[in-house]
Design a protein around this motif. Structure first.
Motif, PDB file in Angstrom:
ATOM      1  N   MET A 161      -1.533  12.667  -8.041  1.00  0.00           N
ATOM      2  CA  MET A 161      -2.879  12.428  -7.504  1.00  0.00           C
ATOM      3  C   MET A 161      -2.956  12.865  -6.043  1.00  0.00           C
ATOM      4  SD  MET A 161      -3.718   8.701  -9.186  1.00  0.00           S
ATOM      5  CE  MET A 161      -5.500   8.877  -9.049  1.00  0.00           C
ATOM      6  N   ASN A 162      -4.127  13.270  -5.642  1.00  0.00           N
ATOM      7  CA  ASN A 162      -4.397  13.691  -4.265  1.00  0.00           C
ATOM      8  C   ASN A 162      -5.051  12.523  -3.523  1.00  0.00           C
ATOM      9  OD1 ASN A 162      -5.298  14.810  -1.873  1.00  0.00           O
ATOM     10  ND2 ASN A 162      -5.998  16.717  -2.797  1.00  0.00           N
ATOM     11  N   VAL A 163      -4.302  11.929  -2.601  1.00  0.00           N
ATOM     12  CA  VAL A 163      -4.835  10.820  -1.789  1.00  0.00           C
ATOM     13  C   VAL A 163      -5.380  11.404  -0.488  1.00  0.00           C
ATOM     14  CG1 VAL A 163      -4.224   8.678  -0.572  1.00  0.00           C
ATOM     15  CG2 VAL A 163      -3.162   9.206  -2.792  1.00  0.00           C
ATOM     16  N   PRO A 164      -6.642  11.141  -0.129  1.00  0.00           N
ATOM     17  CA  PRO A 164      -7.527  10.087  -0.633  1.00  0.00           C
ATOM     18  C   PRO A 164      -8.580  10.560  -1.639  1.00  0.00           C
ATOM     19  CG  PRO A 164      -8.410  10.927   1.400  1.00  0.00           C
ATOM     20  CD  PRO A 164      -7.161  11.730   1.124  1.00  0.00           C
ATOM     21  N   TYR A 165      -8.537  11.832  -2.059  1.00  0.00           N
ATOM     22  CA  TYR A 165      -9.655  12.363  -2.844  1.00  0.00           C
ATOM     23  C   TYR A 165      -9.649  11.885  -4.283  1.00  0.00           C
ATOM     24  CZ  TYR A 165      -9.869  15.087   1.359  1.00  0.00           C
ATOM     25  OH  TYR A 165      -9.917  15.440   2.679  1.00  0.00           O
ATOM     26  N   ASP A 166      -8.463  11.723  -4.883  1.00  0.00           N
ATOM     27  CA  ASP A 166      -8.391  11.153  -6.224  1.00  0.00           C
ATOM     28  C   ASP A 166      -8.321   9.631  -6.174  1.00  0.00           C
ATOM     29  OD1 ASP A 166      -8.328  13.728  -7.294  1.00  0.00           O
ATOM     30  OD2 ASP A 166      -6.137  13.810  -7.274  1.00  0.00           O
ATOM     31  N   LEU A 167      -7.751   9.103  -5.110  1.00  0.00           N
ATOM     32  CA  LEU A 167      -7.590   7.656  -4.974  1.00  0.00           C
ATOM     33  C   LEU A 167      -7.545   7.285  -3.507  1.00  0.00           C
ATOM     34  CD1 LEU A 167      -6.890   4.925  -6.513  1.00  0.00           C
ATOM     35  CD2 LEU A 167      -4.498   5.444  -5.937  1.00  0.00           C
ATOM     36  N   SER A 168      -8.390   6.342  -3.103  1.00  0.00           N
ATOM     37  CA  SER A 168      -8.329   5.800  -1.743  1.00  0.00           C
ATOM     38  C   SER A 168      -7.414   4.579  -1.741  1.00  0.00           C
ATOM     39  CB  SER A 168      -9.730   5.408  -1.254  1.00  0.00           C
ATOM     40  OG  SER A 168     -10.482   6.544  -0.887  1.00  0.00           O
ATOM     41  N   ILE A 169      -6.662   4.428  -0.651  1.00  0.00           N
ATOM     42  CA  ILE A 169      -5.694   3.327  -0.551  1.00  0.00           C
ATOM     43  C   ILE A 169      -5.843   2.652   0.813  1.00  0.00           C
ATOM     44  CG2 ILE A 169      -3.240   2.712  -0.560  1.00  0.00           C
ATOM     45  CD1 ILE A 169      -2.732   5.283  -2.168  1.00  0.00           C
ATOM     46  N   ALA A 170      -5.820   1.312   0.804  1.00  0.00           N
ATOM     47  CA  ALA A 170      -5.867   0.543   2.053  1.00  0.00           C
ATOM     48  C   ALA A 170      -4.790  -0.525   2.020  1.00  0.00           C
ATOM     49  CB  ALA A 170      -7.239  -0.094   2.254  1.00  0.00           C
ATOM     50  N   ALA A 222       0.825  -1.210   0.000  1.00  0.00           N
ATOM     51  CA  ALA A 222       0.000   0.000   0.000  1.00  0.00           C
ATOM     52  C   ALA A 222       0.859   1.260   0.000  1.00  0.00           C
ATOM     53  CB  ALA A 222      -0.937  -0.010   1.206  1.00  0.00           C
ATOM     54  N   ALA A 223       2.008   1.221   0.692  1.00  0.00           N
ATOM     55  CA  ALA A 223       2.916   2.366   0.673  1.00  0.00           C
ATOM     56  C   ALA A 223       3.479   2.576  -0.728  1.00  0.00           C
ATOM     57  CB  ALA A 223       4.042   2.156   1.681  1.00  0.00           C
ATOM     58  N   GLY A 224       3.723   1.491  -1.454  1.00  0.00           N
ATOM     59  CA  GLY A 224       4.150   1.600  -2.848  1.00  0.00           C
ATOM     60  C   GLY A 224       3.072   2.212  -3.716  1.00  0.00           C
ATOM     61  N   SER A 243       3.301   6.711   6.824  1.00  0.00           N
ATOM     62  CA  SER A 243       2.937   7.280   5.529  1.00  0.00           C
ATOM     63  C   SER A 243       2.128   8.552   5.729  1.00  0.00           C
ATOM     64  CB  SER A 243       2.120   6.263   4.720  1.00  0.00           C
ATOM     65  OG  SER A 243       2.866   5.099   4.453  1.00  0.00           O
ATOM     66  N   TRP A 244       2.082   9.363   4.686  1.00  0.00           N
ATOM     67  CA  TRP A 244       1.218  10.559   4.724  1.00  0.00           C
ATOM     68  C   TRP A 244       0.418  10.647   3.436  1.00  0.00           C
ATOM     69  CZ3 TRP A 244      -0.593  13.387   8.427  1.00  0.00           C
ATOM     70  CH2 TRP A 244      -1.311  14.534   8.096  1.00  0.00           C
ATOM     71  N   PRO A 245      -0.918  10.543   3.544  1.00  0.00           N
ATOM     72  CA  PRO A 245      -1.657  10.315   4.794  1.00  0.00           C
ATOM     73  C   PRO A 245      -1.438   8.894   5.325  1.00  0.00           C
ATOM     74  CG  PRO A 245      -3.122  10.162   2.909  1.00  0.00           C
ATOM     75  CD  PRO A 245      -1.808  10.629   2.361  1.00  0.00           C
ATOM     76  N   ALA A 246      -1.684   8.743   6.625  1.00  0.00           N
ATOM     77  CA  ALA A 246      -1.565   7.414   7.243  1.00  0.00           C
ATOM     78  C   ALA A 246      -2.565   6.469   6.593  1.00  0.00           C
ATOM     79  CB  ALA A 246      -1.813   7.514   8.740  1.00  0.00           C
ATOM     80  N   LEU A 247      -2.190   5.188   6.518  1.00  0.00           N
ATOM     81  CA  LEU A 247      -2.962   4.221   5.750  1.00  0.00           C
ATOM     82  C   LEU A 247      -4.073   3.549   6.554  1.00  0.00           C
ATOM     83  CD1 LEU A 247      -0.006   2.425   3.927  1.00  0.00           C
ATOM     84  CD2 LEU A 247      -1.611   4.060   2.914  1.00  0.00           C
ATOM     85  N   THR A 248      -5.247   3.473   5.947  1.00  0.00           N
ATOM     86  CA  THR A 248      -6.294   2.588   6.444  1.00  0.00           C
ATOM     87  C   THR A 248      -5.781   1.157   6.288  1.00  0.00           C
ATOM     88  OG1 THR A 248      -8.124   4.081   5.952  1.00  0.00           O
ATOM     89  CG2 THR A 248      -8.613   1.712   5.963  1.00  0.00           C
ATOM     90  N   THR A 249      -5.998   0.317   7.298  1.00  0.00           N
ATOM     91  CA  THR A 249      -5.396  -1.009   7.288  1.00  0.00           C
ATOM     92  C   THR A 249      -6.172  -1.951   8.206  1.00  0.00           C
ATOM     93  OG1 THR A 249      -3.262  -2.151   7.602  1.00  0.00           O
ATOM     94  CG2 THR A 249      -3.808  -0.428   9.181  1.00  0.00           C
ATOM     95  N   ALA A 250      -5.675  -3.170   8.361  1.00  0.00           N
ATOM     96  CA  ALA A 250      -6.222  -4.123   9.330  1.00  0.00           C
ATOM     97  C   ALA A 250      -5.127  -4.384  10.356  1.00  0.00           C
ATOM     98  CB  ALA A 250      -6.638  -5.419   8.665  1.00  0.00           C
ATOM     99  N   LYS A 251      -5.404  -4.094  11.597  1.00  0.00           N
ATOM    100  CA  LYS A 251      -4.401  -4.256  12.653  1.00  0.00           C
ATOM    101  C   LYS A 251      -4.224  -5.724  12.983  1.00  0.00           C
ATOM    102  CE  LYS A 251      -3.181  -2.825  17.363  1.00  0.00           C
ATOM    103  NZ  LYS A 251      -1.830  -2.387  16.970  1.00  0.00           N
ATOM    104  N   GLN A 252      -3.040  -6.236  12.663  1.00  0.00           N
ATOM    105  CA  GLN A 252      -2.711  -7.633  12.956  1.00  0.00           C
ATOM    106  C   GLN A 252      -1.714  -7.665  14.101  1.00  0.00           C
ATOM    107  OE1 GLN A 252      -2.246 -10.746   9.763  1.00  0.00           O
ATOM    108  NE2 GLN A 252      -0.105 -10.500  10.279  1.00  0.00           N
ATOM    109  N   ALA A 253      -2.097  -8.277  15.195  1.00  0.00           N
ATOM    110  CA  ALA A 253      -1.264  -8.282  16.406  1.00  0.00           C
ATOM    111  C   ALA A 253      -0.126  -9.288  16.238  1.00  0.00           C
ATOM    112  CB  ALA A 253      -2.116  -8.613  17.621  1.00  0.00           C
ATOM    113  N   THR A 254       0.852  -8.931  15.398  1.00  0.00           N
ATOM    114  CA  THR A 254       1.908  -9.875  15.018  1.00  0.00           C
ATOM    115  C   THR A 254       2.678 -10.395  16.226  1.00  0.00           C
ATOM    116  OG1 THR A 254       2.123  -8.761  12.886  1.00  0.00           O
ATOM    117  CG2 THR A 254       3.927 -10.192  13.560  1.00  0.00           C
ATOM    118  N   GLU A 255       3.073  -9.507  17.122  1.00  0.00           N
ATOM    119  CA  GLU A 255       3.839  -9.952  18.297  1.00  0.00           C
ATOM    120  C   GLU A 255       3.012 -10.876  19.180  1.00  0.00           C
ATOM    121  OE1 GLU A 255       6.099  -7.224  20.586  1.00  0.00           O
ATOM    122  OE2 GLU A 255       6.792  -6.069  18.855  1.00  0.00           O
ATOM    123  N   ASP A 256       1.735 -10.542  19.391  1.00  0.00           N
ATOM    124  CA  ASP A 256       0.871 -11.390  20.221  1.00  0.00           C
ATOM    125  C   ASP A 256       0.680 -12.759  19.585  1.00  0.00           C
ATOM    126  OD1 ASP A 256       0.596  -9.361  22.048  1.00  0.00           O
ATOM    127  OD2 ASP A 256      -1.326  -8.651  21.266  1.00  0.00           O
TER     128      ASP A 256
END
Length: 359
Positions: free
Chosen positions: A274-283, A262-264, A294-307
């Motif tokens: 492009m203006n994110v998120p108005y021209d393109l939304s990213i998750a 998503a950062a890529g 990242s800027w803007p910070a990314l919408t994502t799914a929080k995966q508790a990797t360490e847990d």
């Protein structure tokens, strides 16, 4: 100045024995939790250990003992943040239980991997292995290790408890990917691109299936042109996004299989003006530092990797302490990543309005 002052030597098992007034063997029995030690003697040894701040060396204990007190962590993953999280989780479980940890990167596609891991276990006298994907999802490898008597615990992507095979921690990536896609659909997006991670990782398939099912449930026809293969890397996210944005009818949102992808995508969008998120939304997916930095910070799914990794290591160690009854004594455990909405997603804008803004 006395010898060693200013550069104190690390306490040894002999130092503990001298302070407690017992033999080296008695200290060893206390450290190894053997039952044949009087309660008063055990208390005296434990007090000496606390007073000296003594920490047993797991590798040395392995050599002296008939039991093994070191486990191995086996991985092959291009995402450094994910691996660091896994390592930290397993290491914390080892510290809690007095076990040592040996980390072993490998090539998951190697046809000689079972022999390599068996040699590792024998050479390092490992008590067992924590297997991460994709090794944890190779049935042939699991069977080969079991045939050699090697204890394992797996971390796998699965929508439910597989109910068979070695003990596992399973992560429901499919449900989380469904929730991300649903979030984008509810923002009005109909053309949603999907960038795969590595096809040899079941997590990538599970995330795609969640994306596909959400589109189906909302009556959106799946456009195969919007689905791009790749790996869990920033570069593949950048390249995949460039392909999608070059389409005659490009997507208004792109879902990358992890945050690095998503950062890529974000970098590709910005390079195209492009203006994110108005021209393109990213998750993205996983809630790694990529998503927060990242800027803007990314919408994502929080995966508790360490847990997740900590729980897998605890399962392995608990199984070892149950003398072969670990599979029955420690049930498989599931995790579901949780949606985290940030600034990279927004309601879709009508195409005419978007064109007017840039005219």
């Amino acid at each position: 100045m006395s010898e060693g002052q200013g550069n104190p030597r690390k306490p040894t098992i002999r130092t503990v024995a001298e302070l407690a007034g017992v033999s080296l063997k008695t200290v060893s029995r206390v450290i190894n939790n053997e039952p044949s030690v009087l309660a008063s003697t055990r208390a005296r040894v434990l007090q000496a250990i606390a007073d000296l701040d003594y920490e047993p060396d797991p590798s040395a204990r392995n050599l002296r003992s008939a039991s093994a007190y070191v486990i191995g962590l086996v991985y092959d993953n291009p995402n450094p943040y994910h691996i660091i999280g896994i390592q930290n989780g397993v290491l914390s479980a080892c510290r809690e239980t007095g076990f040592g940890l040996q980390i072993h990167p490998c090539d998951a596609t190697s046809p000689l991997l079972a022999e390599e891991l068996a040699e590792l276990v024998q050479r390092s006298r490992l008590a067992g292995l924590v297997l991460t994907a994709p090794m944890s999802e190779r049935v042939d490898l699991l069977q080969a290790l079991a045939a050699r008597g090697i204890r394992t615990t797996r971390i796998i992507a699965a929508a439910e408890d597989p109910g068979e095979g070695p003990p596992c921690v399973f992560v429901d990536d499919r449900d989380a990917a469904y929730e991300i896609t649903e979030h984008l659909v509810q923002l009005g997006h109909q053309r949603i691109g999907f960038l795969w991670g590595g096809e040899d990782h079941r997590s990538s398939t599970e995330r795609y299936l969640g994306y596909e099912q959400a589109l189906k449930d909302y009556g959106i026809t799946l456009d195969k042109h919007l689905v791009i293969p790749g790996d869990y890397t920033f570069d593949d996210g950048f390249r995949g996004a460039r392909r999608l944005l070059a389409l005659r009818e490009p997507p208004t949102a792109i879902f990358g299989s992890n945050d690095e992808i998503a950062a890529g995508v974000l970098a590709a969008a910005k390079s195209a003006g492009m203006n994110v998120p108005y021209d393109l939304s990213i998750a993205g997916f996983e809630d790694s530092p990529f998503s927060r930095q990242s800027w803007p910070a990314l919408t994502t799914a929080k995966q508790a990797t360490e847990d997740i990794a900590r729980h897998a290591a605890r399962m392995l160690i608990a199984g070892l302490r149950h003398d072969g009854e670990g599979a029955a004594a420690v049930p498989n455990h599931g995790f579901v990543p949780q949606l985290v909405v940030r600034g990279s997603t927004a309601p879709v804008r009508p195409r005419a309005q978007a064109q007017g803004d840039t005219a």
